[in-house]
Design an enzyme around this catalytic site. Structure first.
Site, PDB file in Angstrom:
ATOM      1  N   GLU A   1       0.983  -1.181  -0.093  1.00 33.68           N
ATOM      2  CA  GLU A   1       0.041   0.240  -0.023  1.00 33.68           C
ATOM      3  C   GLU A   1       0.809   1.236  -0.042  1.00 33.68           C
ATOM      4  O   GLU A   1       2.028   1.043   0.535  1.00 33.68           O
ATOM      5  CB  GLU A   1      -0.682   0.166   1.390  1.00 33.68           C
ATOM      6  CG  GLU A   1      -1.368  -1.079   1.776  1.00 33.68           C
ATOM      7  CD  GLU A   1      -2.086  -0.748   3.160  1.00 33.68           C
ATOM      8  OE1 GLU A   1      -2.808  -1.755   3.549  1.00 33.68           O
ATOM      9  OE2 GLU A   1      -2.081   0.357   3.863  1.00 33.68           O
TER      10      GLU A   1
ATOM     11  N   CYS B   1      -1.316   2.154   8.562  1.00 31.30           N
ATOM     12  CA  CYS B   1      -0.391   1.278   8.013  1.00 31.30           C
ATOM     13  C   CYS B   1      -0.866  -0.305   7.757  1.00 31.30           C
ATOM     14  O   CYS B   1      -1.119  -0.884   8.770  1.00 31.30           O
ATOM     15  CB  CYS B   1       0.934   0.979   8.778  1.00 31.30           C
ATOM     16  SG  CYS B   1       1.826   2.468   9.077  1.00 31.30           S
TER      17      CYS B   1
HETATM   18  N1  SAH Z   1       8.858   0.917  10.459  1.00 26.68           N
HETATM   19  C1  SAH Z   1       8.832   2.366  10.826  1.00 26.68           C
HETATM   20  C2  SAH Z   1       7.692   3.006   9.665  1.00 26.68           C
HETATM   21  C3  SAH Z   1       6.578   2.486   9.643  1.00 26.68           C
HETATM   22  S1  SAH Z   1       5.186   2.944  10.571  1.00 26.68           S
HETATM   23  C4  SAH Z   1       8.263   2.888  11.975  1.00 26.68           C
HETATM   24  O1  SAH Z   1       8.415   2.028  12.946  1.00 26.68           O
HETATM   25  O2  SAH Z   1       8.659   4.018  12.413  1.00 26.68           O
HETATM   26  C5  SAH Z   1       4.873   4.639  10.458  1.00 26.68           C
HETATM   27  C6  SAH Z   1       4.586   5.010  12.124  1.00 26.68           C
HETATM   28  O3  SAH Z   1       3.164   4.904  12.155  1.00 26.68           O
HETATM   29  C7  SAH Z   1       5.174   4.612  13.149  1.00 26.68           C
HETATM   30  O4  SAH Z   1       5.414   5.557  14.045  1.00 26.68           O
HETATM   31  C8  SAH Z   1       4.499   3.549  13.472  1.00 26.68           C
HETATM   32  O5  SAH Z   1       4.451   3.157  15.009  1.00 26.68           O
HETATM   33  C9  SAH Z   1       3.086   4.214  13.410  1.00 26.68           C
HETATM   34  N2  SAH Z   1       1.745   3.430  13.386  1.00 26.68           N
HETATM   35  C10 SAH Z   1       1.584   2.008  12.870  1.00 26.68           C
HETATM   36  N3  SAH Z   1       0.225   1.671  13.214  1.00 26.68           N
HETATM   37  C11 SAH Z   1      -0.258   2.390  13.808  1.00 26.68           C
HETATM   38  C12 SAH Z   1      -1.560   2.590  14.265  1.00 26.68           C
HETATM   39  N4  SAH Z   1      -2.527   1.486  14.116  1.00 26.68           N
HETATM   40  N5  SAH Z   1      -1.900   3.958  14.853  1.00 26.68           N
HETATM   41  C13 SAH Z   1      -1.073   4.955  15.038  1.00 26.68           C
HETATM   42  N6  SAH Z   1       0.237   4.732  14.495  1.00 26.68           N
HETATM   43  C14 SAH Z   1       0.696   3.827  14.020  1.00 26.68           C
END
Ligand code: SAH
Length: 360
Positions: A92, A336
């Site tokens: 995505e 994500c």
């Molecule tokens: N792996 C990387 C980048 C991907 S996620 C990382 O961990 O930074 C990008 C951001 O979205 C990260 O801060 C992650 O923790 C956050 N994230 C993932 N799922 C989420 C959700 N359901 N609600 C809020 N933030 C989320």
């Protein structure tokens, strides 16, 4: 396995074409077709001779993502894309429209193996790394589809970018290359869950990108409950690596803090966060607050708006800059990995129904 033509830098492409007895101007032409004119296939390149196209077809693959689905948010115009890759895996990407320009959020892996508890991308683990060309093509396909230039790129889709280090660094260099889309490195953000050794390695790459650290908790104990990676690297190790990154690059970091109701969103955590950031010389840094986007598979809830505001005020009053992020595209599986999972599930249900009717 043949190499992917779109993942080669201009220098590498020139070397490959020289080996195929082609003149140097050909590689510039080809590179321009791929990375500036965003050609979907060799068919779209009239000034490349058919004999060379045949040679390329024999020796390389040509990444071209196929759009499976696009959902547009009625609330804010955010578009979420589901693309399929040559091996039928799906990824995505998100297109966000802001006043200051368009942003694309790219995925760096198919799935993820970091295991953050609130994240949908990691529920089925890691399938594979994406190639540089597959990351670039997310932006190219969206640019073609929207007809609008992309000015900002965030590597915040599915996957842990520093777990796919070489391809991600290659992607950043090619994206900011003057022979490609030439997106300024200052407009590129890489978000990591905190792989300390790779943060240090990245500091040596001489990039001007913004590094964002997914912090999500102010103590190791609480962070471990949300992010298994915190067992591998303590906050001390990660924040030391961040300080080193700042010293080496002069680029201030951003901290991501997803607020989970009743878990990390109390006054106590806000005060601990202030203390933590101050003790690591992070006063000038920026904290992005976002109420967690609930995913079906877990029962975490986002923090209520008033409480988010109170958390922000506490940080601000103590000299830590904090912004509340709008939850863009909430109506379109914005978080994500949510859309990809829904699609996988629907496909599985469809083939189950197909098998059932075949059984009858
Ligand atoms: N792996 C990387 C980048 C991907 S996620 C990382 O961990 O930074 C990008 C951001 O979205 C990260 O801060 C992650 O923790 C956050 N994230 C993932 N799922 C989420 C959700 N359901 N609600 C809020 N933030 C989320």
């Amino acid at each position: 396995m043949p190499q992917d033509l779109k993942s080669l830098t201009l220098d590498e492409l020139t070397r490959e074409l020289t080996a195929l007895a082609q003149p140097p101007y050909r590689s510039r032409q080809l590179y321009q077709w791929m990375h500036q004119r965003l050609a979907v296939s060799y068919d779209a390149m009239p000034n490349i001779p058919n004999s060379l196209k045949a040679l390329l077809q024999e020796n390389f693959t040509y990444t071209s993502l196929h759009q499976e689905l696009m959902q547009e948010s009625r609330i804010d115009g955010t578009r979420k894309y589901l693309f399929s890759l040559a091996d039928d895996n799906c990824i995505e990407s998100v297109w966000l429209k802001y006043r200051h320009g368009n942003s694309v959020c790219v995925s760096s892996q198919v799935g993820c193996r970091m295991g953050c508890r609130f994240c949908a991308s990691t529920l089925d683990g890691l399938n594979r790394n994406l190639l540089a060309g597959e990351m670039l093509d997310q932006i190219y396909a969206i640019t073609r589809q929207t007809g609008e230039r992309v000015s900002n790129v965030v590597i915040m889709g599915s996957g842990e970018p520093l777990d796919n280090y070489d391809n991600v660094v290659r992607f950043i260099r090619m994206l900011s290359d003057e022979h490609g889309l030439h997106i300024s490195q200052r407009n590129i953000t890489l978000s990591t869950c905190g792989l300390a050794p790779e943060i240090r390695r990245l500091a040596g790459e001489k990039l001007q990108i913004t590094l964002a650290l997914s912090l999500h908790a102010p103590t190791d104990e609480k962070r471990r409950r949300l992010m298994p990676v915190a067992y591998r690297y303590s906050l001390e190790e990660v924040l030391d690596a961040c300080e080193y990154y700042f010293e080496k690059t002069g680029r201030r970091l951003t901290f991501e803090y997803s607020l989970v109701r009743g878990v990390n969103d109390n006054k106590k955590e806000a005060m601990e966060l202030i203390r933590l950031l101050k003790s690591h010389g992070c006063q000038g840094c920026h904290v992005n607050l976002i109420p967690v986007n609930p995913i079906e598979e877990r029962d975490y809830q986002g923090t209520e708006p008033l409480k988010v505001k109170a958390f922000q005020n506490l940080l601000d009053q103590n000299g830590i800059n904090a912004t509340i992020r709008r939850e863009m595209g909430r109506d379109i599986d914005g978080a994500c990995g949510q859309l990809r999972r829904r699609q996988l599930r629907e496909n599985a249900e469809m083939s189950a129904t197909a098998t059932k009717s075949a059984d009858r």
